[in-house]
Enzyme design. Sequence first.
Site, PDB file in Angstrom:
ATOM      1  N   ARG A   1       0.741  -1.234  -0.029  1.00 46.55           N
ATOM      2  CA  ARG A   1      -0.217  -0.217   0.165  1.00 46.55           C
ATOM      3  C   ARG A   1       0.862   1.164  -0.019  1.00 46.55           C
ATOM      4  O   ARG A   1       2.129   1.119   0.313  1.00 46.55           O
ATOM      5  CB  ARG A   1      -0.891  -0.043   1.196  1.00 46.55           C
TER       6      ARG A   1
ATOM      7  N   ARG B   1     -10.999   3.375   5.628  1.00 47.97           N
ATOM      8  CA  ARG B   1      -9.433   3.174   5.473  1.00 47.97           C
ATOM      9  C   ARG B   1      -9.015   3.293   3.955  1.00 47.97           C
ATOM     10  O   ARG B   1      -7.684   3.822   3.835  1.00 47.97           O
ATOM     11  CB  ARG B   1      -8.890   1.598   5.875  1.00 47.97           C
TER      12      ARG B   1
ATOM     13  N   ARG C   1     -13.016  -9.428   1.632  1.00 45.89           N
ATOM     14  CA  ARG C   1     -12.515  -9.284   3.006  1.00 45.89           C
ATOM     15  C   ARG C   1     -13.868  -9.561   4.121  1.00 45.89           C
ATOM     16  O   ARG C   1     -13.563 -10.158   4.995  1.00 45.89           O
ATOM     17  CB  ARG C   1     -11.818  -7.685   3.311  1.00 45.89           C
TER      18      ARG C   1
HETATM   19  N1  LIG Z   1     -11.688   1.525  17.756  1.00 46.59           N
HETATM   20  C1  LIG Z   1     -11.760   1.901  16.863  1.00 46.59           C
HETATM   21  N2  LIG Z   1     -12.570   2.932  16.329  1.00 46.59           N
HETATM   22  C2  LIG Z   1     -12.601   3.692  15.108  1.00 46.59           C
HETATM   23  N3  LIG Z   1     -11.651   3.359  13.960  1.00 46.59           N
HETATM   24  C3  LIG Z   1     -10.780   2.457  14.358  1.00 46.59           C
HETATM   25  C4  LIG Z   1     -10.812   1.711  15.573  1.00 46.59           C
HETATM   26  N4  LIG Z   1      -9.559   1.050  15.732  1.00 46.59           N
HETATM   27  C5  LIG Z   1      -9.090   1.085  14.184  1.00 46.59           C
HETATM   28  N5  LIG Z   1      -9.779   2.008  13.611  1.00 46.59           N
HETATM   29  C6  LIG Z   1      -9.621   2.308  12.297  1.00 46.59           C
HETATM   30  O1  LIG Z   1      -9.969   1.335  11.462  1.00 46.59           O
HETATM   31  C7  LIG Z   1      -9.150   1.209  10.171  1.00 46.59           C
HETATM   32  C8  LIG Z   1      -8.672  -0.244  10.056  1.00 46.59           C
HETATM   33  O2  LIG Z   1      -7.942  -0.661  11.125  1.00 46.59           O
HETATM   34  P1  LIG Z   1      -6.589  -1.458  11.152  1.00 46.59           P
HETATM   35  O3  LIG Z   1      -5.855  -1.125   9.851  1.00 46.59           O
HETATM   36  O4  LIG Z   1      -5.701  -1.344  12.183  1.00 46.59           O
HETATM   37  O5  LIG Z   1      -7.207  -2.926  11.090  1.00 46.59           O
HETATM   38  P2  LIG Z   1      -6.684  -4.287  10.910  1.00 46.59           P
HETATM   39  O6  LIG Z   1      -7.409  -5.400  11.771  1.00 46.59           O
HETATM   40  O7  LIG Z   1      -5.026  -4.208  11.284  1.00 46.59           O
HETATM   41  O8  LIG Z   1      -6.554  -4.720   9.148  1.00 46.59           O
HETATM   42  P3  LIG Z   1      -5.965  -5.806   8.338  1.00 46.59           P
HETATM   43  O9  LIG Z   1      -6.389  -6.958   9.051  1.00 46.59           O
HETATM   44  O10 LIG Z   1      -6.736  -5.582   7.024  1.00 46.59           O
HETATM   45  O11 LIG Z   1      -4.478  -5.320   8.346  1.00 46.59           O
HETATM   46  C9  LIG Z   1      -8.230   2.119  10.319  1.00 46.59           C
HETATM   47  O12 LIG Z   1      -8.444   3.055   9.573  1.00 46.59           O
HETATM   48  C10 LIG Z   1      -8.261   2.554  11.708  1.00 46.59           C
HETATM   49  O13 LIG Z   1      -7.717   3.904  11.965  1.00 46.59           O
HETATM   50  N1  LIG Z   2      -1.687 -16.322   8.345  1.00 48.40           N
HETATM   51  C1  LIG Z   2      -1.008 -15.056   8.378  1.00 48.40           C
HETATM   52  N2  LIG Z   2      -2.022 -14.115   8.257  1.00 48.40           N
HETATM   53  C2  LIG Z   2      -1.421 -12.729   7.998  1.00 48.40           C
HETATM   54  C3  LIG Z   2       0.243 -12.853   7.940  1.00 48.40           C
HETATM   55  N3  LIG Z   2       0.441 -11.536   7.935  1.00 48.40           N
HETATM   56  C4  LIG Z   2      -0.752 -10.684   7.946  1.00 48.40           C
HETATM   57  N4  LIG Z   2      -1.820 -11.439   7.928  1.00 48.40           N
HETATM   58  C5  LIG Z   2      -3.203 -11.474   7.762  1.00 48.40           C
HETATM   59  O1  LIG Z   2      -3.643 -11.112   6.499  1.00 48.40           O
HETATM   60  C6  LIG Z   2      -4.685 -10.302   6.607  1.00 48.40           C
HETATM   61  C7  LIG Z   2      -4.931  -9.143   5.333  1.00 48.40           C
HETATM   62  O2  LIG Z   2      -3.696  -8.052   5.966  1.00 48.40           O
HETATM   63  P1  LIG Z   2      -3.404  -7.037   5.203  1.00 48.40           P
HETATM   64  O3  LIG Z   2      -2.178  -6.321   5.628  1.00 48.40           O
HETATM   65  O4  LIG Z   2      -3.429  -7.297   3.633  1.00 48.40           O
HETATM   66  O5  LIG Z   2      -4.685  -6.121   5.424  1.00 48.40           O
HETATM   67  C8  LIG Z   2      -5.129  -9.876   8.177  1.00 48.40           C
HETATM   68  O6  LIG Z   2      -6.071 -10.438   8.784  1.00 48.40           O
HETATM   69  C9  LIG Z   2      -3.516 -10.156   8.840  1.00 48.40           C
HETATM   70  O7  LIG Z   2      -3.752 -10.360  10.100  1.00 48.40           O
HETATM   71  C10 LIG Z   2       0.841 -13.846   8.176  1.00 48.40           C
HETATM   72  O8  LIG Z   2       2.094 -13.802   8.368  1.00 48.40           O
HETATM   73  N5  LIG Z   2       0.284 -14.971   8.368  1.00 48.40           N
END
Ligand SMILES: Nc1ncnc2c1ncn2[C@@H]1O[C@H](COP(=O)(O)OP(=O)(O)OP(=O)(O)O)[C@@H](O)[C@H]1O
Ligand SMILES: Nc1nc2c(ncn2[C@@H]2O[C@H](COP(=O)(O)O)[C@@H](O)[C@H]2O)c(=O)[nH]1
Length: 419
Positions: free
Chosen positions: A194, A287, A298
């Site tokens: 990204r 996001r 997703r």
């Molecule tokens: N408690 C919350 N309330 C509102 N917005 C939130 C909260 N927590 C996270 N966000 C927002 O939600 C979006 C998704 O969060 P984040 O990228 O941390 O999710 P993630 O679980 O890591 O996703 P992925 O698995 O796709 O990597 C972001 O824009 C973040 O700023």
């Molecule tokens: N099994 C695994 N899942 C992973 C790993 N690294 C990230 N993730 C999961 O993929 C999705 C999507 O992530 P994104 O960065 O494309 O939004 C998210 O649920 C991550 O937790 C891994 O090494 N192994």
Amino acid sequence: MGFKKDGLNLSCGTGTHTSMGEAPAFVVDDLPESFSNGFDMKLKANRTHTIVGNKEYVIGGIDDESTSTIGVRIFDNSIGEWVIPTVLGTKPKPFEGHSAKLLKEDRILVVKENSNLDDCAWFLEVDTQFVRDQKKNFETEVVAWSKGVIGDTEKPIVISGPSGVGKGTLISKLMKEFPAMFGFSVSHTTRAPREKETIGVHYHFTERSVMEEEIKAGKFLEFASVHGNLYGTSIEAVDVVADAGKRCILDIDVQGARSVRASSLEAIFIFICPPSFEELEERLRARGTETEEQIQKRLRNARAELEQRNSPGLFDHILVNDNLDTCYQSLKKLLGLNEGVDTTQKSTHKMTDLPIDHSASNIDQKILINCSMAEQEKETRNLFVLDLSSIKGGAPARTRGLKIYAADPSADCINGPNS
Ligand SMILES: Nc1ncnc2c1ncn2[C@@H]1O[C@H](COP(=O)(O)OP(=O)(O)OP(=O)(O)O)[C@@H](O)[C@H]1O
Ligand SMILES: Nc1nc2c(ncn2[C@@H]2O[C@H](COP(=O)(O)O)[C@@H](O)[C@H]2O)c(=O)[nH]1
């Protein structure tokens, strides 16, 4: 692959080679007699030979394929040939000298000379469950290295939950507040970066064909196909964090969590839940990193992931990320990070280095490390005990829980500090 023993130059030039069937040589410097019972280690050698059933494991020298790792080869007495095994796990760098000792008929403990306590104990697994499984996969002879971790280091933390729930946001807050305590396991992925993502920080972005080869070579602790791309945690990603003395955080999907649960890596498993499905969708859209098609995919996968949060024995804790600050406080609480915890504190207690020269011997589950110390220190701490009674884990992760303490050489038996 096999070749006759005579065809391989095995002369060590150090007088340390033990012929097949002969008890391994042993040298003990100044150890009281009662300490050396059952000692079967070879010392000050750059090659050791350990017999396990019909096989003789030769550890030492340089790996045939790499000059930066230690070599392992096996003489299989049942066929009378040398076999070069597939070597999995994080391979140690070549040792100047080491001792080797067979434990439980399934792994060889290697104690390195000239090493610090964080790096002195390694395990070459020869017949553990992991190695047996990999032999079926590879259809070759397999061995696996696993580094011994001194002390009860805190367990890695696996954070799972649907895409967009806020896992990354919570992990970033934790790492920002406790930079010395936590380290992120940088996964590999075949998805495109990204805009704001940095190579090697957020992910190791990779080609599918390359990652598939690396999976075949056994480099991954776990991997899964997630939302149409491959994602995986390499063994190295977790090791790098442990080597920095930090507690590892893994952000992985539910399939990955299941694989880690089934592996030798003992971890704490936390599932992050959205307050509602509508809120999850809103966060994903806000996001702005995915196309509509990807968002739909997703969200479909999110339903399946949410259903698995109560899967028996999978997650230790479930947190609802409604208000971000409230959820973050709950996360800190369950990790024992209450008010007043020193935010600069390291996760593991770093111990003193093992002095330059040391030799090793064993009694039961205890390995005695006898060190050459500076004159002024000699009186107090020249004998250390490496207690193997509480070892846990093993390849493809690490062998944790080793205890090490200074011993009183005048005592008849080697007691731990609390016994
Ligand atoms: N408690 C919350 N309330 C509102 N917005 C939130 C909260 N927590 C996270 N966000 C927002 O939600 C979006 C998704 O969060 P984040 O990228 O941390 O999710 P993630 O679980 O890591 O996703 P992925 O698995 O796709 O990597 C972001 O824009 C973040 O700023
Ligand atoms: N099994 C695994 N899942 C992973 C790993 N690294 C990230 N993730 C999961 O993929 C999705 C999507 O992530 P994104 O960065 O494309 O939004 C998210 O649920 C991550 O937790 C891994 O090494 N192994």
